[in-house]
Design a protein around this motif. Structure first.
Motif, PDB file in Angstrom:
ATOM      1  N   LEU A  99       0.964  -1.260  -0.074  1.00  0.00           N
ATOM      2  CA  LEU A  99       0.017  -0.016  -0.112  1.00  0.00           C
ATOM      3  C   LEU A  99       1.012   1.150  -0.032  1.00  0.00           C
ATOM      4  O   LEU A  99       0.603   2.228  -0.823  1.00  0.00           O
ATOM      5  N   GLY A 100       1.705   1.266   0.927  1.00  0.00           N
ATOM      6  CA  GLY A 100       2.816   2.533   0.763  1.00  0.00           C
ATOM      7  C   GLY A 100       3.472   2.649  -0.578  1.00  0.00           C
ATOM      8  O   GLY A 100       3.459   3.699  -1.085  1.00  0.00           O
ATOM      9  N   MET A 101       3.797   1.605  -1.238  1.00  0.00           N
ATOM     10  CA  MET A 101       4.421   1.698  -2.663  1.00  0.00           C
ATOM     11  C   MET A 101       3.554   2.075  -3.719  1.00  0.00           C
ATOM     12  O   MET A 101       3.911   2.712  -4.520  1.00  0.00           O
ATOM     13  N   LEU A 102       2.333   1.860  -3.566  1.00  0.00           N
ATOM     14  CA  LEU A 102       1.396   2.133  -4.472  1.00  0.00           C
ATOM     15  C   LEU A 102       0.866   3.563  -4.294  1.00  0.00           C
ATOM     16  O   LEU A 102       0.490   4.262  -5.296  1.00  0.00           O
ATOM     17  N   GLY A 103       1.208   4.516  -2.954  1.00  0.00           N
ATOM     18  CA  GLY A 103       1.121   5.840  -2.886  1.00  0.00           C
ATOM     19  C   GLY A 103      -0.413   6.061  -3.236  1.00  0.00           C
ATOM     20  O   GLY A 103      -1.107   5.528  -2.360  1.00  0.00           O
ATOM     21  N   SER A 104      -0.658   7.138  -3.885  1.00  0.00           N
ATOM     22  CA  SER A 104      -2.047   7.637  -4.036  1.00  0.00           C
ATOM     23  C   SER A 104      -2.902   6.536  -4.770  1.00  0.00           C
ATOM     24  O   SER A 104      -4.065   6.705  -4.587  1.00  0.00           O
ATOM     25  N   ASP A 105      -2.250   5.617  -5.553  1.00  0.00           N
ATOM     26  CA  ASP A 105      -3.171   4.544  -5.871  1.00  0.00           C
ATOM     27  C   ASP A 105      -4.004   3.884  -4.720  1.00  0.00           C
ATOM     28  O   ASP A 105      -4.857   3.159  -5.039  1.00  0.00           O
ATOM     29  N   ALA A 106      -3.363   3.688  -3.672  1.00  0.00           N
ATOM     30  CA  ALA A 106      -3.858   3.072  -2.432  1.00  0.00           C
ATOM     31  C   ALA A 106      -4.777   3.873  -1.744  1.00  0.00           C
ATOM     32  O   ALA A 106      -5.170   3.640  -0.552  1.00  0.00           O
ATOM     33  N   ALA A 107      -5.194   4.912  -2.257  1.00  0.00           N
ATOM     34  CA  ALA A 107      -6.316   5.970  -1.531  1.00  0.00           C
ATOM     35  C   ALA A 107      -7.392   5.181  -0.896  1.00  0.00           C
ATOM     36  O   ALA A 107      -7.956   5.753   0.205  1.00  0.00           O
ATOM     37  N   GLY A 108      -7.761   4.197  -1.420  1.00  0.00           N
ATOM     38  CA  GLY A 108      -9.083   3.253  -0.896  1.00  0.00           C
ATOM     39  C   GLY A 108      -8.667   2.802   0.275  1.00  0.00           C
ATOM     40  O   GLY A 108      -9.696   2.223   0.909  1.00  0.00           O
ATOM     41  N   ALA A 109      -7.550   2.732   0.766  1.00  0.00           N
ATOM     42  CA  ALA A 109      -7.149   2.057   1.870  1.00  0.00           C
ATOM     43  C   ALA A 109      -7.135   2.726   2.937  1.00  0.00           C
ATOM     44  O   ALA A 109      -6.768   2.362   4.119  1.00  0.00           O
ATOM     45  N   THR A 110      -7.059   4.188   2.964  1.00  0.00           N
ATOM     46  CA  THR A 110      -6.901   5.179   3.743  1.00  0.00           C
ATOM     47  C   THR A 110      -7.807   4.971   4.922  1.00  0.00           C
ATOM     48  O   THR A 110      -7.112   5.064   6.301  1.00  0.00           O
ATOM     49  N   ASP A 111      -9.156   4.647   4.953  1.00  0.00           N
ATOM     50  CA  ASP A 111     -10.033   4.531   6.464  1.00  0.00           C
ATOM     51  C   ASP A 111      -9.437   3.210   7.127  1.00  0.00           C
ATOM     52  O   ASP A 111      -9.278   3.333   8.141  1.00  0.00           O
ATOM     53  N   LYS A 112      -9.156   2.350   6.338  1.00  0.00           N
ATOM     54  CA  LYS A 112      -8.581   0.942   6.997  1.00  0.00           C
ATOM     55  C   LYS A 112      -7.180   1.256   7.724  1.00  0.00           C
ATOM     56  O   LYS A 112      -7.348   0.911   8.935  1.00  0.00           O
ATOM     57  N   LEU A 113      -6.332   1.987   7.044  1.00  0.00           N
ATOM     58  CA  LEU A 113      -5.023   2.436   7.794  1.00  0.00           C
ATOM     59  C   LEU A 113      -5.529   3.031   8.923  1.00  0.00           C
ATOM     60  O   LEU A 113      -4.725   3.026   9.995  1.00  0.00           O
ATOM     61  N   LEU A 114      -6.247   4.279   8.798  1.00  0.00           N
ATOM     62  CA  LEU A 114      -6.579   5.167   9.945  1.00  0.00           C
ATOM     63  C   LEU A 114      -7.024   4.163  11.215  1.00  0.00           C
ATOM     64  O   LEU A 114      -6.846   4.629  12.067  1.00  0.00           O
ATOM     65  N   LYS A 115      -8.072   3.264  11.010  1.00  0.00           N
ATOM     66  CA  LYS A 115      -8.451   2.544  11.826  1.00  0.00           C
ATOM     67  C   LYS A 115      -7.532   1.647  12.935  1.00  0.00           C
ATOM     68  O   LYS A 115      -7.715   1.487  14.054  1.00  0.00           O
ATOM     69  N   LEU A 116      -6.729   1.182  11.974  1.00  0.00           N
ATOM     70  CA  LEU A 116      -5.495   0.304  12.521  1.00  0.00           C
ATOM     71  C   LEU A 116      -4.887   1.292  13.214  1.00  0.00           C
ATOM     72  O   LEU A 116      -4.345   0.656  14.515  1.00  0.00           O
ATOM     73  N   THR A 117      -4.381   2.285  12.760  1.00  0.00           N
ATOM     74  CA  THR A 117      -3.667   3.218  13.643  1.00  0.00           C
ATOM     75  C   THR A 117      -3.993   3.608  14.896  1.00  0.00           C
ATOM     76  O   THR A 117      -3.625   3.624  16.010  1.00  0.00           O
ATOM     77  N   ALA A 118      -5.537   3.778  14.827  1.00  0.00           N
ATOM     78  CA  ALA A 118      -6.066   4.507  16.266  1.00  0.00           C
ATOM     79  C   ALA A 118      -6.317   3.161  17.293  1.00  0.00           C
ATOM     80  O   ALA A 118      -6.061   3.445  18.284  1.00  0.00           O
ATOM     81  N   ALA A 119      -6.367   2.159  16.498  1.00  0.00           N
ATOM     82  CA  ALA A 119      -6.488   0.879  17.182  1.00  0.00           C
ATOM     83  C   ALA A 119      -5.238   0.408  17.985  1.00  0.00           C
ATOM     84  O   ALA A 119      -5.039  -0.003  19.235  1.00  0.00           O
ATOM     85  N   SER A 120      -4.030   0.684  17.594  1.00  0.00           N
ATOM     86  CA  SER A 120      -2.748   0.374  17.992  1.00  0.00           C
ATOM     87  C   SER A 120      -2.260   1.382  19.175  1.00  0.00           C
ATOM     88  O   SER A 120      -1.338   1.328  19.897  1.00  0.00           O
ATOM     89  N   ASN A 121      -3.153   2.511  19.201  1.00  0.00           N
ATOM     90  CA  ASN A 121      -2.696   3.647  20.282  1.00  0.00           C
ATOM     91  C   ASN A 121      -3.121   3.224  21.628  1.00  0.00           C
ATOM     92  O   ASN A 121      -4.032   2.730  22.116  1.00  0.00           O
TER      93      ASN A 121
END
Length: 121
Positions: A99-121
């Motif tokens: 997803l990181g290497m895809l950059g803006s092509d992975a914009a559809g993953a933003t919500d999932k990544l934000l949820k995972l980040t919030a859960a890890s805090n």
């Protein structure tokens, strides 16, 4: 021959996709992604092999899978997202790499990544 010029090799490459040797099947999947994305069924099989390669204990296979999914671009995002929840840290990490290497092509993953980040805090 490489890319679309190699279409004549697809029948042989498709046979390799089903190989029990993970390195062979992952490289066949990468070749399919690079040669011809027009057949949805074949592409779906290649994506499945590449995603399964993310969980390989062999770093070479995992890295080939990451690169194959990155080469695919945006269509890889939906296939990679479930791997973010994988209990194997290495597999989830490889999914993040894609997803990181895809950059803006992975914009559809933003919500999932934000949820995972919030859960890890």
């Amino acid at each position: 021959m490489y890319g679309p010029d190699a279409k004549s090799a697809l029948p042989q490459i498709l046979k390799l996709l089903a190989s029990s040797d993970a390195f062979t099947s992952v490289n066949a999947a990468r070749a399919i992604v690079d040669i011809d994305r027009s057949n949805d069924e074949t592409l779906a099989r290649a994506i499945k092999v590449l995603v399964s390669g993310l969980s390989s204990n062999n770093m070479g296979i995992a890295q080939e899978s990451v690169q194959g999914l990155v080469n695919l671009g945006q269509p890889a995002v939906q296939a990679v997202l479930p791997q973010l929840d994988n209990s194997n840290f290495q597999t989830a990490s490889h999914a993040c790499d894609v997803l990181g290497m895809l950059g803006s092509d992975a914009a559809g993953a933003t919500d999932k990544l934000l949820k995972l980040t919030a859960a890890s805090n």
